[in-house]
Design a protein around this motif. Structure first.
Motif, mmCIF file in Angstrom:
data_model
loop_
_atom_site.group_PDB
_atom_site.id
_atom_site.type_symbol
_atom_site.label_atom_id
_atom_site.label_comp_id
_atom_site.label_asym_id
_atom_site.label_seq_id
_atom_site.Cartn_x
_atom_site.Cartn_y
_atom_site.Cartn_z
ATOM 1 N N ALA A 241 -1.324 -1.907 -4.600
ATOM 2 C CA ALA A 241 -2.593 -0.200 -3.881
ATOM 3 C C ALA A 241 -2.027 0.491 -3.526
ATOM 4 N N HIS A 242 -2.864 1.410 -2.877
ATOM 5 C CA HIS A 242 -3.005 2.710 -2.141
ATOM 6 C C HIS A 242 -3.551 2.831 -1.060
ATOM 7 N N ASP A 243 -2.903 3.199 0.362
ATOM 8 C CA ASP A 243 -4.160 3.439 1.363
ATOM 9 C C ASP A 243 -4.450 4.930 1.503
ATOM 10 N N ASN B 164 9.888 3.578 1.990
ATOM 11 C CA ASN B 164 10.269 4.833 2.196
ATOM 12 C C ASN B 164 9.622 4.918 0.974
ATOM 13 N N HIS B 165 8.021 5.814 0.812
ATOM 14 C CA HIS B 165 7.613 6.383 0.133
ATOM 15 C C HIS B 165 7.854 8.077 -0.627
ATOM 16 N N SER B 166 9.319 8.688 -0.137
ATOM 17 C CA SER B 166 9.779 10.032 -0.393
ATOM 18 C C SER B 166 8.789 10.804 0.521
ATOM 19 N N PHE C 152 1.287 -1.196 -0.096
ATOM 20 C CA PHE C 152 -0.174 -0.005 0.380
ATOM 21 C C PHE C 152 0.711 1.873 -0.169
ATOM 22 N N ASP C 153 0.579 2.078 -0.634
ATOM 23 C CA ASP C 153 1.289 3.457 -1.038
ATOM 24 C C ASP C 153 1.117 4.751 -0.883
ATOM 25 N N ASP C 154 2.153 5.601 -0.254
ATOM 26 C CA ASP C 154 0.845 7.255 0.080
ATOM 27 C C ASP C 154 0.690 7.378 1.254
ATOM 28 N N GLY C 155 0.424 6.121 1.820
ATOM 29 C CA GLY C 155 -0.368 6.503 3.584
ATOM 30 C C GLY C 155 0.534 6.756 4.385
ATOM 31 N N SER D 66 7.432 13.845 0.187
ATOM 32 C CA SER D 66 6.365 14.878 -0.760
ATOM 33 C C SER D 66 5.748 13.974 -2.231
ATOM 34 N N HIS D 67 6.049 13.099 -2.087
ATOM 35 C CA HIS D 67 6.209 12.299 -3.755
ATOM 36 C C HIS D 67 6.248 12.592 -5.229
ATOM 37 N N PRO D 68 7.213 13.819 -4.821
ATOM 38 C CA PRO D 68 7.940 14.102 -6.999
ATOM 39 C C PRO D 68 7.876 13.394 -6.919
HETATM 40 ZN ZN LIG Z 1 2.942 6.982 -4.590
#
Ligand SMILES: [Zn+2]
Length: 258
Positions: free
Chosen positions: A222-224, A128-130, A77-80, A132-134
């Motif tokens: 997937a994304h949470d 780790n997904h960065s 799960f990404d972005d959370g 601020s998601h640049p």
């Molecule tokens: Zn992402």
């Protein structure tokens, strides 16, 4: 040219059916059995490993699939984390004794230490997904390093150890991203099957996408967070029990096995 060494995993589709896209790894025979799938929630991370950065090879492409013909699937799960969607996802994973990997953004994780600790306490892996998601392939070395380092520090503050895995936003990698991630002790982890939940295409599409791509060693994206993820949660309630009933198993990645 700037783009010459870019490696994008954003277009990887299971329909390609190409075993050759699997990242070069050690001999498949060395892959251990995984009796630990569907573990009961764990008591948390071991303190002695805190802050330890593993020597990390600099890859030329990220891990796209787990090796071996019988490897459990990996759910990511990404972005959370997002307090609206991450807790019901964690509830569902706990109910089914499934462990997942959460690639968190630092700016989301910063004020959600409780959710990060819950992930760790329940046996999930935090990546780790960065910050601020640049698009890291268009960022300077200093920005890439700061994006990754600040996020690792936020995770370590919350759970006592920095991430061992990273995933570049948009699946956009280049040599510099691989190198800076490795310097921070993180291996590069992509996916095999995109659930397409980020498009908010309807729960049926998400379910079909995951069920259609399921198989040994498949890494599901997937994304949470990052939008309205109610479709992600609703779809998960259907596809996760169905895959388990069909005999699929899930685990978390272990450094050194890919
Ligand atoms: Zn992402």
């Amino acid at each position: 040219a700037e783009g010459a060494d870019e490696v994008s995993t954003a277009t990887v589709r299971v329909q390609d059916g190409r075993a050759t896209v699997i990242c070069a790894a050690g001999p498949g025979a060395a892959v251990p059995a995984h009796p630990d799938h569907r573990l009961r929630p764990l008591a948390g991370y071991a303190a002695p490993e805190a802050s330890r950065r593993l020597p990390t090879p600099v890859r030329t492409k990220p891990v796209l699939r787990m090796p071996g013909a019988a490897h459990p699937m990996v759910l990511t799960f990404d972005d959370g984390p997002d307090p609206r969607y991450t807790p019901p996802i964690l509830d569902l994973l706990r109910r089914h004794h499934v462990r997942a990997t959460f690639f968190v953004c630092g700016e989301m994780a910063e004020n959600q230490g409780g959710l990060l600790r819950r992930m760790a306490d329940e046996g999930h892996v935090i990546g780790n997904h960065s910050w601020s998601h640049p698009l890291l392939t268009r960022a300077s070395t200093a920005v890439v390093r700061a994006e990754l380092e600040r996020t690792s520090e936020a995770v370590e503050r919350a759970v006592g150890r920095p991430p061992q895995w990273m995933r570049a936003p948009y699946g956009a990698w280049n040599r510099r991203v691989f190198r800076l991630g490795a310097e921070l002790g993180m291996d590069a982890f992509a996916w095999t099957v995109d659930s397409l939940d980020w498009k908010e295409p309807g729960t049926r599409t998400i379910i079909e996408q995951v069920l259609g791509g399921a198989g040994p060693g498949v890494i599901v994206l997937a994304h949470d967070a990052g939008g309205d993820r109610s479709q992600t949660v609703t779809a998960l309630r259907t596809w996760l029990p169905r895959l388990l009933a069909d005999g699929h198993r899930f685990t978390v990645p272990v450094r050194g096995e890919v």
